[in-house]
Design a protein around this motif. Structure first.
Motif, PDB file in Angstrom:
ATOM      1  N   ASN A   1      40.219  42.678  37.130  1.00 57.24           N
ATOM      2  CA  ASN A   1      40.791  43.405  36.003  1.00 57.24           C
ATOM      3  C   ASN A   1      40.741  42.586  34.725  1.00 57.24           C
ATOM      4  OD1 ASN A   1      42.347  45.683  34.836  1.00 57.24           O
ATOM      5  ND2 ASN A   1      43.958  44.158  34.640  1.00 57.24           N
ATOM      6  N   ILE A   2      40.967  41.270  34.832  1.00 55.27           N
ATOM      7  CA  ILE A   2      40.950  40.421  33.643  1.00 55.27           C
ATOM      8  C   ILE A   2      39.566  40.423  33.000  1.00 55.27           C
ATOM      9  CG2 ILE A   2      41.356  38.114  32.732  1.00 55.27           C
ATOM     10  CD1 ILE A   2      43.857  39.466  33.840  1.00 55.27           C
ATOM     11  N   ILE A   3      38.520  40.299  33.816  1.00 51.32           N
ATOM     12  CA  ILE A   3      37.155  40.289  33.285  1.00 51.32           C
ATOM     13  C   ILE A   3      36.830  41.623  32.623  1.00 51.32           C
ATOM     14  CG2 ILE A   3      34.718  40.221  33.926  1.00 51.32           C
ATOM     15  CD1 ILE A   3      35.409  38.103  35.992  1.00 51.32           C
ATOM     16  N   HIS A   4      37.242  42.711  33.255  1.00 57.72           N
ATOM     17  CA  HIS A   4      36.996  44.043  32.665  1.00 57.72           C
ATOM     18  C   HIS A   4      37.674  44.154  31.304  1.00 57.72           C
ATOM     19  CE1 HIS A   4      36.773  48.355  32.057  1.00 57.72           C
ATOM     20  NE2 HIS A   4      38.094  48.396  31.978  1.00 57.72           N
ATOM     21  N   ARG A   5      38.931  43.753  31.208  1.00 54.73           N
ATOM     22  CA  ARG A   5      39.667  43.850  29.954  1.00 54.73           C
ATOM     23  C   ARG A   5      39.044  42.942  28.892  1.00 54.73           C
ATOM     24  NH1 ARG A   5      44.461  46.538  30.057  1.00 54.73           N
ATOM     25  NH2 ARG A   5      45.025  45.523  28.086  1.00 54.73           N
ATOM     26  N   LEU A   6      38.674  41.724  29.291  1.00 52.63           N
ATOM     27  CA  LEU A   6      38.098  40.781  28.342  1.00 52.63           C
ATOM     28  C   LEU A   6      36.774  41.297  27.786  1.00 52.63           C
ATOM     29  CD1 LEU A   6      38.247  38.086  26.900  1.00 52.63           C
ATOM     30  CD2 LEU A   6      37.261  36.990  28.925  1.00 52.63           C
ATOM     31  N   GLN A   7      35.993  41.947  28.632  1.00 49.49           N
ATOM     32  CA  GLN A   7      34.709  42.503  28.186  1.00 49.49           C
ATOM     33  C   GLN A   7      34.919  43.571  27.110  1.00 49.49           C
ATOM     34  OE1 GLN A   7      32.283  43.654  31.508  1.00 49.49           O
ATOM     35  NE2 GLN A   7      30.406  43.287  30.361  1.00 49.49           N
TER      36      GLN A   7
ATOM     37  N   GLN B   1      31.570  34.442  32.264  1.00 49.89           N
ATOM     38  CA  GLN B   1      30.959  35.502  33.070  1.00 49.89           C
ATOM     39  C   GLN B   1      30.524  36.681  32.206  1.00 49.89           C
ATOM     40  OE1 GLN B   1      32.926  36.360  36.887  1.00 49.89           O
ATOM     41  NE2 GLN B   1      34.285  34.610  36.527  1.00 49.89           N
ATOM     42  N   ILE B   2      30.891  36.644  30.920  1.00 51.25           N
ATOM     43  CA  ILE B   2      30.575  37.733  30.001  1.00 51.25           C
ATOM     44  C   ILE B   2      29.607  37.281  28.911  1.00 51.25           C
ATOM     45  CG2 ILE B   2      31.571  39.342  28.308  1.00 51.25           C
ATOM     46  CD1 ILE B   2      34.221  39.099  29.912  1.00 51.25           C
ATOM     47  N   CYS B   3      29.823  36.074  28.390  1.00 52.40           N
ATOM     48  CA  CYS B   3      28.991  35.577  27.292  1.00 52.40           C
ATOM     49  C   CYS B   3      28.946  34.056  27.327  1.00 52.40           C
ATOM     50  CB  CYS B   3      29.544  36.063  25.939  1.00 52.40           C
ATOM     51  SG  CYS B   3      31.218  35.460  25.582  1.00 52.40           S
TER      52      CYS B   3
ATOM     53  N   VAL C   1      51.029  45.826  41.285  1.00 52.34           N
ATOM     54  CA  VAL C   1      51.381  45.012  40.125  1.00 52.34           C
ATOM     55  C   VAL C   1      50.460  43.801  40.031  1.00 52.34           C
ATOM     56  CG1 VAL C   1      53.164  43.556  39.093  1.00 52.34           C
ATOM     57  CG2 VAL C   1      53.786  45.753  40.114  1.00 52.34           C
ATOM     58  N   LEU C   2      50.221  43.130  41.146  1.00 53.54           N
ATOM     59  CA  LEU C   2      49.381  41.936  41.154  1.00 53.54           C
ATOM     60  C   LEU C   2      47.949  42.232  40.705  1.00 53.54           C
ATOM     61  CD1 LEU C   2      50.549  40.163  44.436  1.00 53.54           C
ATOM     62  CD2 LEU C   2      50.736  39.264  42.103  1.00 53.54           C
ATOM     63  N   ALA C   3      47.463  43.435  40.998  1.00 52.40           N
ATOM     64  CA  ALA C   3      46.081  43.795  40.654  1.00 52.40           C
ATOM     65  C   ALA C   3      45.814  43.656  39.157  1.00 52.40           C
ATOM     66  CB  ALA C   3      45.786  45.220  41.118  1.00 52.40           C
ATOM     67  N   GLU C   4      46.854  43.856  38.341  1.00 56.63           N
ATOM     68  CA  GLU C   4      46.700  43.746  36.892  1.00 56.63           C
ATOM     69  C   GLU C   4      46.325  42.331  36.475  1.00 56.63           C
ATOM     70  OE1 GLU C   4      49.534  44.182  32.909  1.00 56.63           O
ATOM     71  OE2 GLU C   4      50.011  45.327  34.708  1.00 56.63           O
ATOM     72  N   TYR C   5      46.692  41.343  37.310  1.00 57.03           N
ATOM     73  CA  TYR C   5      46.507  39.938  36.959  1.00 57.03           C
ATOM     74  C   TYR C   5      45.377  39.270  37.752  1.00 57.03           C
ATOM     75  CZ  TYR C   5      51.107  40.950  35.039  1.00 57.03           C
ATOM     76  OH  TYR C   5      52.152  41.512  34.358  1.00 57.03           O
ATOM     77  N   ARG C   6      44.707  40.017  38.601  1.00 60.17           N
ATOM     78  CA  ARG C   6      43.614  39.465  39.378  1.00 60.17           C
ATOM     79  C   ARG C   6      42.313  39.445  38.559  1.00 60.17           C
ATOM     80  NH1 ARG C   6      45.961  36.622  43.511  1.00 60.17           N
ATOM     81  NH2 ARG C   6      47.143  37.951  44.958  1.00 60.17           N
ATOM     82  N   THR C   7      41.366  38.649  39.028  1.00 59.82           N
ATOM     83  CA  THR C   7      40.141  38.351  38.287  1.00 59.82           C
ATOM     84  C   THR C   7      39.380  39.589  37.831  1.00 59.82           C
ATOM     85  OG1 THR C   7      39.932  36.306  39.563  1.00 59.82           O
ATOM     86  CG2 THR C   7      37.976  37.073  38.374  1.00 59.82           C
TER      87      THR C   7
ATOM     88  N   PRO D   1      46.354  39.596  30.061  1.00 62.19           N
ATOM     89  CA  PRO D   1      47.262  38.727  30.830  1.00 62.19           C
ATOM     90  C   PRO D   1      46.537  37.538  31.443  1.00 62.19           C
ATOM     91  CG  PRO D   1      46.752  40.712  32.073  1.00 62.19           C
ATOM     92  CD  PRO D   1      46.173  40.903  30.698  1.00 62.19           C
ATOM     93  N   ASN D   2      47.298  36.491  31.721  1.00 62.61           N
ATOM     94  CA  ASN D   2      46.718  35.346  32.421  1.00 62.61           C
ATOM     95  C   ASN D   2      46.305  35.748  33.832  1.00 62.61           C
ATOM     96  OD1 ASN D   2      46.890  33.411  30.397  1.00 62.61           O
ATOM     97  ND2 ASN D   2      48.987  32.851  30.920  1.00 62.61           N
TER      98      ASN D   2
END
Length: 333
Positions: A279-285, A32-34, A271-277, A128-129
């Motif tokens: 946030n993960i995409i934002h961090r990965l970007q 979704q990023i590259c 807490v769960l929000a940290e591991y949802r899609t 995180p996963n």
């Protein structure tokens, strides 16, 4: 943004496991990023690229190889030393040393701390996963009292605790792939997870421990070990219960008490929000942008920070001892 080649030994057969599924999920998110694709390096598969074939092309400055398979990381890092490489670190404790030109992305803060100590001069990040949105509490009637999955479970759990509980309540032990895990968790009152023994025997750590989080998200009361990456989010007494609490009778008593009271410990949506899609995409970007910038310029830097080699550590240790002796001598005069 460079193209990502996610290296896995294979995607089926003997290579099918939780670590593989987690890595393939990361590939989906990265896409979704590259541009990101899966590449195998042990097992040739008709619909996948194969590493040795790729390396015949010497012009690979515009790609990044992502290595993750713990026991293969050392060999892969050496094989790919002339290319751009990221280590996606799930577990810790593989007794490998990586050069500082390989950025490390860790799946838990527990693993982040390990590599912060092990490779202090490397770029290190926390990603995180992902926990899928399908893992949510449906607030329905639950017909399974206690659920346990055989894989990674301790001898104590299988041979002592489960037999004792089966005399008191309805227990389901799963020893095969579950097609709809959210549905199963939503039928369950108490989920048991005890992986400390498994990882101790493997000689490495629990990298993340996704199942207790998925169970909590579905409204289960969780009794779990808190080894390795589990300690990132499990908080005994507040969102879960620590399993293997001193004595078998005590464990049985606590579990039955929770079943009778329907339990009330939950993992908050915050807490769960940290591991949802999202946030993960934002961090990965953010992480990939930072790493791409590093690879753009790494060859321009000559003043490299000294690594923690055995020789350097021995030298620092000797200097420290002599400094203490000198200080003691001066104080005595």
């Amino acid at each position: 943004m460079r193209k990502l080649y996610f290296l896995v030994p294979g995607t089926n057969g003997k290579f099918a496991c939780g670590g593989l599924w987690a890595e393939l999920k990361t590939v989906d998110l990265a896409q979704q990023i590259c541009d990101a694709v899966v590449v195998t390096y042990r097992q040739r598969e008709s619909d996948k690229l194969f590493l040795d074939d790729l390396l015949k092309d010497k012009k690979l400055d515009d790609v990044i190889f992502v290595i993750s398979w713990g026991f293969d990381v050392g060999k892969l890092a050496a094989k790919l030393q002339h290319y751009n490489v990221i280590y996606h670190a799930h577990s810790a404790g593989y007794q490998i040393n990586l050069p500082a030109n390989i950025p490390i992305i860790t799946v838990s803060r527990n693993t982040l701390g390990y590599w912060g100590q092990q490779s202090p001069n490397s770029l290190i990040y926390y990603l995180p996963n992902q926990i899928s949105d399908g893992f949510t509490n449906l607030h329905q009637n639950r017909d399974i009292d206690v659920l346990v999955q055989m894989r990674k479970s301790s001898e104590y759990l299988i041979k002592s605790l489960i037999p004792a509980l089966e005399k008191k309540c309805k227990v389901l032990v799963v020893d095969s792939y579950v097609e709809d895990l959210p549905a199963l968790f939503n039928r369950t009152k108490v989920y048991l997870y005890d992986s400390g023994e498994y990882w101790k025997l493997q000689g490495v750590s629990e990298g993340f421990g996704l199942q207790p989080m998925e169970a909590l998200a579905c409204g289960c009361q969780v009794f779990s070990s808190v080894n390795g990456g589990l300690s990132d989010y499990l908080d005994p007494g507040f969102n879960c219960y620590k399993i293997a609490g001193y004595a078998l009778e005590f464990d049985v008593e606590r579990i039955l008490k929770v079943l009778e009271s329907s339990g009330s410990l939950t993992l908050s949506e915050t807490v769960l929000a940290e591991y949802r899609t999202e946030n993960i995409i934002h961090r990965l970007q953010v992480i990939l942008a930072d790493i791409n910038d590093f690879f753009d310029h790494k060859n321009n830097y000559s003043a490299k920070i000294p690594d923690f080699t055995k020789i350097r550590l021995a030298k620092l240790f000797t200097q420290r001892i002599f400094a203490k002796i000198k200080k003691k001598y001066l104080q005595g005069n």
